[in-house]
Write a protein that holds these residues in place. Structure first.
Motif, PDB file in Angstrom:
ATOM      1  N   GLN A   1       0.845  -1.207   0.000  1.00 55.19           N
ATOM      2  CA  GLN A   1       0.000   0.000   0.000  1.00 55.19           C
ATOM      3  C   GLN A   1       0.875   1.251   0.000  1.00 55.19           C
ATOM      4  O   GLN A   1       0.595   2.233  -0.694  1.00 55.19           O
ATOM      5  N   GLN A   2       1.959   1.173   0.780  1.00 53.81           N
ATOM      6  CA  GLN A   2       2.877   2.311   0.865  1.00 53.81           C
ATOM      7  C   GLN A   2       3.511   2.590  -0.510  1.00 53.81           C
ATOM      8  O   GLN A   2       3.596   3.735  -0.946  1.00 53.81           O
ATOM      9  N   ARG A   3       3.928   1.518  -1.169  1.00 54.42           N
ATOM     10  CA  ARG A   3       4.570   1.689  -2.485  1.00 54.42           C
ATOM     11  C   ARG A   3       3.591   2.310  -3.478  1.00 54.42           C
ATOM     12  O   ARG A   3       3.925   3.230  -4.228  1.00 54.42           O
ATOM     13  N   GLU A   4       2.362   1.789  -3.457  1.00 54.73           N
ATOM     14  CA  GLU A   4       1.375   2.308  -4.403  1.00 54.73           C
ATOM     15  C   GLU A   4       1.068   3.776  -4.132  1.00 54.73           C
ATOM     16  O   GLU A   4       0.947   4.581  -5.053  1.00 54.73           O
ATOM     17  N   ALA A   5       0.965   4.097  -2.849  1.00 55.75           N
ATOM     18  CA  ALA A   5       0.679   5.484  -2.491  1.00 55.75           C
ATOM     19  C   ALA A   5       1.809   6.400  -2.942  1.00 55.75           C
ATOM     20  O   ALA A   5       1.579   7.503  -3.435  1.00 55.75           O
ATOM     21  N   ARG A   6       3.004   5.912  -2.765  1.00 56.53           N
ATOM     22  CA  ARG A   6       4.156   6.743  -3.127  1.00 56.53           C
ATOM     23  C   ARG A   6       4.173   7.041  -4.624  1.00 56.53           C
ATOM     24  O   ARG A   6       4.524   8.136  -5.050  1.00 56.53           O
ATOM     25  N   GLU A   7       3.727   6.061  -5.407  1.00 55.25           N
ATOM     26  CA  GLU A   7       3.659   6.293  -6.856  1.00 55.25           C
ATOM     27  C   GLU A   7       2.677   7.414  -7.187  1.00 55.25           C
ATOM     28  O   GLU A   7       2.813   8.101  -8.194  1.00 55.25           O
ATOM     29  N   GLN A   8       1.699   7.589  -6.299  1.00 61.13           N
ATOM     30  CA  GLN A   8       0.739   8.684  -6.513  1.00 61.13           C
ATOM     31  C   GLN A   8       1.207   9.966  -5.827  1.00 61.13           C
ATOM     32  O   GLN A   8       0.437  10.919  -5.719  1.00 61.13           O
ATOM     33  N   GLY A   9       2.400   9.952  -5.310  1.00 56.15           N
ATOM     34  CA  GLY A   9       2.922  11.166  -4.663  1.00 56.15           C
ATOM     35  C   GLY A   9       2.525  11.319  -3.211  1.00 56.15           C
ATOM     36  O   GLY A   9       2.772  12.360  -2.607  1.00 56.15           O
ATOM     37  N   ARG A  10       1.881  10.305  -2.653  1.00 61.27           N
ATOM     38  CA  ARG A  10       1.482  10.403  -1.243  1.00 61.27           C
ATOM     39  C   ARG A  10       2.588   9.849  -0.347  1.00 61.27           C
ATOM     40  O   ARG A  10       3.298   8.924  -0.726  1.00 61.27           O
ATOM     41  N   LEU A  11       2.680  10.424   0.854  1.00 61.87           N
ATOM     42  CA  LEU A  11       3.758  10.041   1.775  1.00 61.87           C
ATOM     43  C   LEU A  11       3.195   9.159   2.880  1.00 61.87           C
ATOM     44  O   LEU A  11       2.698   9.648   3.891  1.00 61.87           O
ATOM     45  N   LEU A  12       3.263   7.860   2.673  1.00 64.56           N
ATOM     46  CA  LEU A  12       2.858   6.916   3.710  1.00 64.56           C
ATOM     47  C   LEU A  12       4.101   6.327   4.374  1.00 64.56           C
ATOM     48  O   LEU A  12       5.098   6.075   3.706  1.00 64.56           O
ATOM     49  N   GLY A  13       4.014   6.099   5.661  1.00 65.54           N
ATOM     50  CA  GLY A  13       5.151   5.512   6.363  1.00 65.54           C
ATOM     51  C   GLY A  13       4.693   4.501   7.391  1.00 65.54           C
ATOM     52  O   GLY A  13       3.584   4.601   7.932  1.00 65.54           O
ATOM     53  N   ILE A  14       5.567   3.527   7.636  1.00 62.32           N
ATOM     54  CA  ILE A  14       5.246   2.484   8.619  1.00 62.32           C
ATOM     55  C   ILE A  14       6.311   2.498   9.705  1.00 62.32           C
ATOM     56  O   ILE A  14       7.506   2.499   9.408  1.00 62.32           O
ATOM     57  N   GLY A  15       5.852   2.511  10.927  1.00 59.86           N
ATOM     58  CA  GLY A  15       6.778   2.413  12.053  1.00 59.86           C
ATOM     59  C   GLY A  15       6.601   1.069  12.735  1.00 59.86           C
ATOM     60  O   GLY A  15       5.474   0.646  12.989  1.00 59.86           O
ATOM     61  N   VAL A  16       7.716   0.391  12.974  1.00 60.29           N
ATOM     62  CA  VAL A  16       7.687  -0.876  13.711  1.00 60.29           C
ATOM     63  C   VAL A  16       8.623  -0.696  14.899  1.00 60.29           C
ATOM     64  O   VAL A  16       9.830  -0.519  14.716  1.00 60.29           O
ATOM     65  N   VAL A  17       8.062  -0.713  16.085  1.00 64.27           N
ATOM     66  CA  VAL A  17       8.892  -0.433  17.263  1.00 64.27           C
ATOM     67  C   VAL A  17       8.556  -1.411  18.374  1.00 64.27           C
ATOM     68  O   VAL A  17       7.382  -1.710  18.613  1.00 64.27           O
ATOM     69  N   ASN A  18       9.606  -1.909  19.014  1.00 66.34           N
ATOM     70  CA  ASN A  18       9.355  -2.753  20.183  1.00 66.34           C
ATOM     71  C   ASN A  18      10.158  -2.232  21.367  1.00 66.34           C
ATOM     72  O   ASN A  18      11.245  -1.678  21.220  1.00 66.34           O
ATOM     73  N   THR A  19       9.569  -2.382  22.531  1.00 66.85           N
ATOM     74  CA  THR A  19      10.227  -1.876  23.730  1.00 66.85           C
ATOM     75  C   THR A  19      10.037  -2.860  24.873  1.00 66.85           C
ATOM     76  O   THR A  19       9.161  -3.713  24.830  1.00 66.85           O
ATOM     77  N   VAL A  20      10.862  -2.655  25.875  1.00 64.42           N
ATOM     78  CA  VAL A  20      10.682  -3.366  27.141  1.00 64.42           C
ATOM     79  C   VAL A  20      10.154  -2.351  28.145  1.00 64.42           C
ATOM     80  O   VAL A  20      10.671  -1.239  28.237  1.00 64.42           O
ATOM     81  N   GLU A  21       9.118  -2.726  28.846  1.00 67.47           N
ATOM     82  CA  GLU A  21       8.573  -1.861  29.887  1.00 67.47           C
ATOM     83  C   GLU A  21       9.021  -2.370  31.244  1.00 67.47           C
ATOM     84  O   GLU A  21       8.555  -3.405  31.714  1.00 67.47           O
ATOM     85  N   PRO A  22       9.941  -1.646  31.895  1.00 64.95           N
ATOM     86  CA  PRO A  22      10.304  -2.075  33.240  1.00 64.95           C
ATOM     87  C   PRO A  22       9.086  -1.886  34.154  1.00 64.95           C
ATOM     88  O   PRO A  22       8.475  -0.822  34.155  1.00 64.95           O
ATOM     89  N   GLY A  23       8.741  -2.913  34.888  1.00 65.12           N
ATOM     90  CA  GLY A  23       7.581  -2.829  35.774  1.00 65.12           C
ATOM     91  C   GLY A  23       7.979  -3.125  37.207  1.00 65.12           C
ATOM     92  O   GLY A  23       8.921  -3.882  37.460  1.00 65.12           O
ATOM     93  N   VAL A  24       7.235  -2.566  38.135  1.00 68.25           N
ATOM     94  CA  VAL A  24       7.444  -2.755  39.569  1.00 68.25           C
ATOM     95  C   VAL A  24       8.769  -2.101  39.979  1.00 68.25           C
ATOM     96  O   VAL A  24       9.794  -2.761  40.182  1.00 68.25           O
ATOM     97  N   PHE A  25       8.734  -0.790  40.093  1.00 63.27           N
ATOM     98  CA  PHE A  25       9.977  -0.067  40.369  1.00 63.27           C
ATOM     99  C   PHE A  25      10.499  -0.383  41.764  1.00 63.27           C
ATOM    100  O   PHE A  25       9.766  -0.795  42.658  1.00 63.27           O
ATOM    101  N   ASP A  26      11.776  -0.186  41.892  1.00 59.79           N
ATOM    102  CA  ASP A  26      12.403  -0.221  43.210  1.00 59.79           C
ATOM    103  C   ASP A  26      13.251   1.049  43.315  1.00 59.79           C
ATOM    104  O   ASP A  26      13.769   1.545  42.309  1.00 59.79           O
TER     105      ASP A  26
END
Lengths: 171, 806
Positions: free
Chosen positions: B446-471
């Motif tokens: 979808q991103q590639r097709e949009a770009r051909e039409q001049g539209r700026l689509l972007g995908i973000g893939v992010v993973n994180t660790v959430e520290p839980g139970v503070f000390d």
């Protein structure tokens, strides 16, 4: 120094009140501090957050942006009107917010409930986009709104299904 | 006696949990939907006066004169407070590191716009505000330290006269063979980032009613307190009272997110009460006060980061250089937010060496406070952006480079270079699930097709660790002492078998009262409705901390399981006596104490409690007739930090992967989130609806921080330019994406019931996801955004550069 005084008569949740007040008293302060109706909350006092939303003559308004004097003679409805005092039953909108986890801290909730009441009175079967448009003037910092939309959807279905008095008193 | 806390809901004394793990309705809600919850401004004491605070209009100035005579004469005014009172009654607040605190009201000089200078208590807030207008203050302006650059200049004016400079702390932590790793790397990427100030902004501002008992010299503070015992200790220190003479009563509050505030407002209301001969004084902060100088400003950061990477995409080293504008001192514990990233410094990855240069400086901006996430959200923007930079350069998909570097399930418990130990995780499984759910490859198409039409689509893939139970040990790098965060509850069964849980925190929104009822109901086999959860003020509650650090759900579970277990042990003795058997042969199951191997030999727990309270003649000799127990939980096995700040700090490591599809409008710079997918893993989900609410709400705050919210200060003179919600843009219902969510459960092997802290994971992840998505949309134009929020204005300017260059 004696402040000038202003007489105000309003009907709130079908009860008539008459008070003599400082003319600069905002409507929300009047409701909360003069009448003891503290279910309507104050989040910003400049008309952006919508926590203070009530119905004035059937229309959702921000009670922080009005003076109590401007409401003289008006018919007001606040969150306290929603629960049936005879049966103890919650209004379907309230129940739907509970059932769909449409609240967390609950501070903004009375405003959302009153905006929803106004919406459903005018549009008993709103689309998600219409729900969003109707609630765009209410800020919630906890839920991220998704469960609120679900709550309103459920409330609408229940109000349509049952015969529940809406904002304008119609069945 | 050592108490064993169940490590899983299956270990609870029930054949099948009826409430734990279920989407039960919250017991908090009826009061909240009817508007009857007792938020502080719904509460009044007889004869109460109302406070208003006069605040500094200057960022940095000497106070030459304060004249309150006209205000004092005004009818309706009951007390006026100034720096002169503060000087005789108050101590400077403690901070971490020490020495960067203030008194609750300015004494000789002001350090930020909005700092309290005088206060009035009067018959109403209206009258109190009128009286403020009669107070005359004469200032002499001092040069303003607008930003960190000003702060470290050779001729910089000192903000704190007791300090040699404006640098609060400047230290480098080195973990592993950093130089070697960077020397050996095939690629080293270095970039700068700027995260502008954002903050909590709960819908209810801070409020309190303080009552100074002038006869007994003790203080009671009713208010919207997030961490009541911490507040009570702080008041004792600042107001010169023994800690057992300060009583804090926390009221339900309208959100907090770390940034509720309280110390200054409480001290001022308390001293007004003292000055008014013990009349209670209410202070309700208004939104303008909150936005100017409340506890709602956090994370004002300048970063430079370097990532060492091998030719085949293995991440080996990560260096972060942080300059953090703390504002006027460390009173709000904003310093901690620079320390917390140590708990998950290298995210989900097996990066072997790392370095953190942490420079915390004071400026004449408002002091910074805690905010949900407490520091990692900006850190994760840096880390995850760096990973994308490497991927782009190496021609790797952002998914592949992440997968290549994950800590594997069989590597847990896993100690990261900065010292914390992750308990468990299934990072690749989380990634796979979100990739499938989002139809990632189709989105790329979808991103590639949009770009051909001049539209700026972007995908973000992010993973994180959430520290839980503070000390507390997690924050040792900024001088916080101590190991362990006790959280206690009392569980009591009355003579009719009804159960009451007493705890030291009140409603804030996360649904912990419901969780308490779920846990107790399943433990003793009773209906959830019959369990009452009640709040105890600081003078009578068991040791407690309350909400914070993605900890309370887990800590509360530990405390409740411990207290229930202690009651069970007592009941075992009672029933063994009655049934003439060994205590070891008595067990609790589904609400009955049963003698093993003797069908029918059993007693319901209500009957055992009734026996204890009403038939002392039937109890074992010497037994205390007390069907109740208090248990105070803290995480096991936490240790003292080493000289590089390394320790086992946060108990649990939850994990999430977010994928966003965004579209950037080239003409306006507006970023629209088209799709948003989340898979998370926070171990056992004790109340899945609550967890989902935490995630979605935290996404909303992440979206606010990355696209809309910013405390803007004038570059010319350091004045704050934000004082209304029309300046500080909270995301509304149209701005927050309606996310699609799924989860997997990798239970924690070390936390009660296998649950992990889950209150902050999404705000840890969302800002980075949107930054990565926007950069994915514009990378082919040769520009990248490295500053948040990515406002239309900022992005449009970037895109204009491209247009002009072309």
């Amino acid at each position: 120094m004696t402040a000038p005084q202003q007489q105000v008569q309003v009907t709130v949740n079908s009860v008539s009140y008459e008070r003599v007040i400082d003319p600069r008293t905002t409507l929300v302060d009047f409701l909360r501090h003069e009448l003891g109706l503290t279910g309507t909350h104050v989040g910003c006092e400049h008309g952006v957050c919508g926590a203070c939303t009530i119905l004035k003559d059937g229309q959702a308004v921000r009670s922080c942006l009005m003076l109590a004097a401007q409401a003289d003679g008006a018919n007001l409805q606040t969150v306290e009107s929603l629960r049936n005092v005879e049966t103890g039953e919650l209004h379907p909108i309230q129940q739907a917010f509970i059932d769909e986890h449409g609240l967390q801290c609950g501070f903004c909730t009375p405003g959302f409930l009153m905006s929803t009441l106004d919406l459903l009175a005018e549009n008993p079967d709103p689309s998600d986009e219409q729900i969003k448009d109707a609630l765009d003037g209410n800020l919630c910092r906890c839920t991220g709104y998704q469960s609120i939309i679900r709550s309103v959807r459920l409330a609408a279905a229940r109000v349509r299904g049952g015969k529940v008095a809406g904002a304008h008193g119609s069945a | 006696m050592a108490i064993t806390i169940p490590g899983s809901p299956q270990d609870m004394p029930t054949t099948a949990p009826r409430y734990v793990g279920k989407e039960v309705k919250r017991i908090e809600d009826p009061a909240l939907v009817t508007g009857t919850a007792e938020f502080i401004d719904n509460f009044a004491l007889p004869g109460m006066a109302h406070a208003a605070i006069l605040r500094s209009p200057h960022p940095h100035a000497k106070i030459l004169r304060v004249d309150t005579s006209a205000a004092e004469q005004m009818p309706g005014v009951v007390a006026v407070l100034t720096g002169a009172d503060i000087k005789r009654w108050c101590n400077v607040g403690t901070t971490a590191p020490e020495g960067w605190g203030s008194t609750p009201m300015a004494v000789d000089k002001v350090r930020f716009v909005g700092e309290p200078v005088a206060a009035v208590a009067a018959t109403s807030r209206y009258v109190a505000e009128d009286a403020l207008e009669l107070i005359e203050v004469e200032y002499e302006s001092l040069p303003t330290v607008r930003n960190p650059q000003d702060a470290v200049a050779a001729d910089a004016p000192l903000i704190f006269d007791n300090q040699p400079s404006n640098v609060i702390q400047d230290r480098t932590y080195t973990w592993g063979e950093v130089d070697q790793v960077f020397d050996d790397a095939d690629h080293v990427y270095t970039e700068k980032f700027r995260w502008n100030r954002v903050g909590a902004n709960p819908m209810e501002t801070f409020g309190c009613i303080c009552h100074w008992d002038v006869v007994n010299n003790s203080l009671t503070c009713y208010g919207s307190y997030q961490t009541p015992s911490f507040i009570a200790l702080g008041r004792a220190a600042s107001l010169n009272l023994p800690s057992n003479r300060v009583r804090v009563v926390s009221h339900p509050h309208g959100g907090s997110f770390g940034g509720k505030g309280g110390p200054r407002g409480t001290d001022i209301a308390a001293l007004l009460s003292r000055k008014a001969n013990g009349k209670p004084v209410k202070y309700i902060e208004d939104r303008v006060e909150y936005l100017l100088a409340g506890a709602g400003q956090s994370w004002d950061r300048y970063y430079q980061a370097s990532l060492a990477v091998t030719a085949d995409g293995k991440l080996t080293g990560f260096k972060v250089d942080l300059v953090d504008d703390q504002g006027a001192g460390a009173e709000g514990y904003g310093t901690i937010s620079a320390a917390k990233p140590l708990a998950a410094f290298t995210g989900c990855y097996t990066i072997e060496a790392a370095q953190y240069h942490m420079k915390l400086v004071a400026t004449n901006r408002a002091p910074t406070y805690a905010y949900r996430g407490y520091g990692p959200p900006p850190h994760n923007v840096v880390l995850e952006s760096m990973v994308d930079i490497a991927a782009r350069d190496l021609g790797m998909d952002p998914v592949d480079i992440r997968r290549r570097n994950y800590i594997q399930p069989d590597q847990f418990p896993y100690t990261i270079p900065s010292g914390n130990e992750y308990d468990s995780g299934s990072y690749a499984a989380v990634l796979d699930k979100v990739i499938n759910m989002s139809e990632y490859q189709a989105m790329r198409q979808q991103q590639r097709e949009a770009r051909e039409q001049g539209r700026l689509l972007g995908i973000g893939v992010v993973n994180t660790v959430e520290p839980g139970v503070f000390d507390w040990n997690a924050y040792s790098t900024v001088g916080v002492p101590g190991v362990g965060v006790p959280e206690g509850v009392k569980v009591a069964i009355d003579i009719l078998g009804h159960i009451t849980v007493t705890l030291g925190f009140t409603l804030e929104g996360q649904g912990q009262y419901t969780l308490a009822a779920q846990l107790v109901a399943d433990y003793f086999g009773v209906e959830m409705d019959s369990v009452r959860v009640t709040y105890a003020s600081t003078d009578v509650a068991p040791p407690h901390f309350g909400h914070g650090g993605s900890r309370l759900g887990v800590a509360l579970s530990g405390a409740i399981m411990g207290a229930c277990k202690k009651i069970e042990e007592k009941f075992r003795l009672v029933v063994a006596g009655l049934m003439q058997c060994e205590p070891d042969h008595v067990e609790l199951m589904d609400g009955h104490m049963r003698v093993q191997g003797m069908p029918g030999a059993e007693m319901p727990v209500a009957q055992v409690a009734g026996t204890m309270l009403g038939r002392s003649d039937l109890l074992p000799p010497g037994m205390e007739p007390s069907p109740e127990a208090t248990y105070v939980w803290t995480a096991d096995d936490r240790n003292e930090p080493d000289d590089q700040g390394r320790c086992k700090s946060y108990l649990t490591a939850a994990n999430a992967c977010h994928i966003a599809l965004v579209e950037v409008d080239r003409d306006t710079g507006i970023t629209q989130i088209l799709k948003y997918f989340i898979v998370d893993d926070c171990g056992t989900r004790l109340n899945p609806a609550n967890v989902e609410g935490q995630i979605q709400g935290s996404v909303a705050q992440g979206v606010g921080a990355v696209l809309y919210e910013e405390y803007v200060y004038s570059e010319a003179d350091g004045q704050p330019l934000v004082s209304l919600f029309s300046d500080y843009l909270l995301p509304g219902i149209h701005e927050v994406p309606m996310t699609e969510k799924a989860f997997i459960e990798t239970p924690s092997p070390v936390a009660p019931l296998g649950a992990k802290g889950c209150g902050e994971g999404a705000i840890h992840t969302t800002p980075a996801t949107i930054v990565c998505a926007v950069n994915d949309a514009i990378a082919h134009l040769g520009v990248q955004t490295r500053e948040t929020p990515i406002s239309p204005n900022r992005l449009w300017k970037l895109l204009q550069d491209v247009v002009e260059e072309n």
